[in-house]
Design an enzyme around this catalytic site. Structure first.
Site, PDB file in Angstrom:
ATOM      1  N   ASP A  59      37.142  51.653  41.620  1.00 30.78           N
ATOM      2  CA  ASP A  59      36.192  51.749  42.728  1.00 30.78           C
ATOM      3  C   ASP A  59      35.333  52.983  42.494  1.00 30.78           C
ATOM      4  O   ASP A  59      35.862  54.088  42.331  1.00 30.78           O
ATOM      5  CB  ASP A  59      36.991  51.885  44.036  1.00 30.78           C
ATOM      6  CG  ASP A  59      36.092  51.845  45.263  1.00 30.78           C
ATOM      7  OD1 ASP A  59      34.873  52.012  45.124  1.00 30.78           O
ATOM      8  OD2 ASP A  59      36.649  51.644  46.361  1.00 30.78           O
ATOM      9  N   TYR A 150      26.001  46.952  56.153  1.00 29.41           N
ATOM     10  CA  TYR A 150      25.184  46.810  54.943  1.00 29.41           C
ATOM     11  C   TYR A 150      23.837  47.507  55.133  1.00 29.41           C
ATOM     12  O   TYR A 150      23.432  48.333  54.317  1.00 29.41           O
ATOM     13  CB  TYR A 150      24.993  45.317  54.657  1.00 29.41           C
ATOM     14  CG  TYR A 150      24.353  45.007  53.325  1.00 29.41           C
ATOM     15  CD1 TYR A 150      24.969  45.359  52.125  1.00 29.41           C
ATOM     16  CD2 TYR A 150      23.132  44.326  53.258  1.00 29.41           C
ATOM     17  CE1 TYR A 150      24.383  45.057  50.902  1.00 29.41           C
ATOM     18  CE2 TYR A 150      22.547  44.017  52.035  1.00 29.41           C
ATOM     19  CZ  TYR A 150      23.175  44.381  50.860  1.00 29.41           C
ATOM     20  OH  TYR A 150      22.597  44.073  49.642  1.00 29.41           O
ATOM     21  N   LYS A 154      22.939  50.928  53.251  1.00 30.42           N
ATOM     22  CA  LYS A 154      21.852  51.017  52.266  1.00 30.42           C
ATOM     23  C   LYS A 154      20.806  52.040  52.707  1.00 30.42           C
ATOM     24  O   LYS A 154      20.213  52.731  51.874  1.00 30.42           O
ATOM     25  CB  LYS A 154      21.202  49.647  52.067  1.00 30.42           C
ATOM     26  CG  LYS A 154      22.087  48.631  51.337  1.00 30.42           C
ATOM     27  CD  LYS A 154      22.227  48.954  49.853  1.00 30.42           C
ATOM     28  CE  LYS A 154      23.012  47.904  49.097  1.00 30.42           C
ATOM     29  NZ  LYS A 154      23.277  48.295  47.686  1.00 30.42           N
TER      30      LYS A 154
END
Ligand code: UDP
Length: 323
Positions: A59, A150, A154
């Site tokens: 990750d 999301y 972002k």
């Protein structure tokens, strides 16, 4: 191009795996990091025998930039769930990879004095109040809605990239990717193009969320890839939209898939998704001017290529069934 080291987070994903292939093709050493929550080893299986390819199953949030080589020429940060069902399923992972993960990649780029590129998204415009979105538009995002993990992830990612550019002079690049499709998507990733192809292949009706009059602009992955690799070479640090300006309603997309299959699938109406953007169409003037770039592959042609890919990989030989 001189032999360079390239770091790609999310390199086993749909777009990332094409980026790996691009730089391997140029003779670069490619270091691909992916935790495989939405990426797949199938996407990079062709690269595994290449001595220039290095795969790290990790990750990127846990990346220790000091433990990697210090001479990367490029750092690309693509890792993130991108399909709505994926980021609904992995909300924390989505927030972390775009916040902490972005900063880890920036730290690596800073240490190496590398060119850096972050793949942001048209979702930063939220449910836009203007019909065609240019990079000056600040968006209309619900900060606590289901998509916010999301969208806001972002948006934070863009902010931290600009901060590294302003504070440290890092050579950063920001791309806002509009809906992109093509081979190597997961057939069941939940996005509309693979969903419709899966439904057509398996004789099911198309699931349409809401009235199907919402629009999207679909860019074939090969076109997008050219835009990414052109942009990273430019001395330009503000966001650049990359997408295909052709705008289609979801009903029109269903019609096109039916046309290619030469059948009538039927429609299954489903409730509209929360905060689902009603219109999405990129203004790509900036990319045209800066990169001399515009998409070349029309939607029907790109869909045919994508359908061929899925048919080759997923049909059980001779049975007509999909696996
Ligand atoms: N959509 C749909 N049926 C599906 C999947 C998606 O009607 O089976 C719609 C969805 O509501 C959205 C559009 O298609 O308006 C694009 O959805 P997708 O998940 O591909 O990407 P988004 O642009 O929303 O991130």
């Amino acid at each position: 191009m001189e032999k360079k080291k390239v770091f790609i987070s999310g390199g086993a994903g749909f777009i990332g795996s094409f980026l790996c292939g691009h730089y391997l093709g140029k003779g670069c050493d490619v270091w691909c990091m992916d935790n495989l929550i939405t990426g797949s080893m199938n996407n990079i299986s062709a690269h595994l025998d290449n001595p220039g390819f290095h795969f790290l199953k990790e990750d990127v949030v846990c990346l220790d930039p000091e433990k990697l080589p210090g001479d990367f020429g490029y750092v690309f940060h693509l890792a993130s769930p991108a399909s709505p069902p994926d980021y609904f399923m992995y909300p924390m992972e989505t927030l972390r990879v775009n916040s902490q993960g972005t900063e880890k990649c920036l730290m690596l780029a800073l240490r190496c004095k590398a060119k850096f590129l972050y793949t942001s998204t048209s979702e930063v415009y939220g449910d836009p109040l203007i019909p065609v979105q240019n990079e000056e538009y600040w968006g209309n995002v619900n900060p606590i809605g289901v998509r916010s993990v999301y969208d806001e992830g972002k948006r934070y990612g863009e902010a931290v990239v600009m901060a590294y550019n302003r504070k440290y002079g890092l050579d950063t690049h920001l791309v806002r990717i509009f809906n992109t499709y093509g081979p190597r998507m997961r057939l069941k990733d939940g996005r509309v193009v693979p969903n419709f192809i899966y439904q057509a292949l398996s004789g099911r009706p198309f699931t349409i969320y809401g009235d199907g009059m919402q629009t999207r602009s679909f860019c074939y992955v090969e076109d997008l890839l050219k835009g990414l690799t052109l942009l990273v070479e430019k001395d330009y640090h503000f966001p650049v939209n990359l997408g295909n300006p052709g705008e289609f309603t979801i009903m029109e997309l269903a019609g096109l898939v039916d046309k290619i299959f030469g059948r009538k699938s039927g429609i299954k109406h489903m409730p509209a998704l929360e905060d689902d953007p009603k219109r999405r169409k990129p203004d790509i003037s900036r990319a045209k001017h800066l990169l001399g770039w515009q998409p070349e592959i029309p939607l029907e042609e790109g869909l045919r290529r994508t359908i061929d890919y899925f048919m080759a990989g997923f049909m059980k030989p001779g049975s007509g069934e999909i696996t």
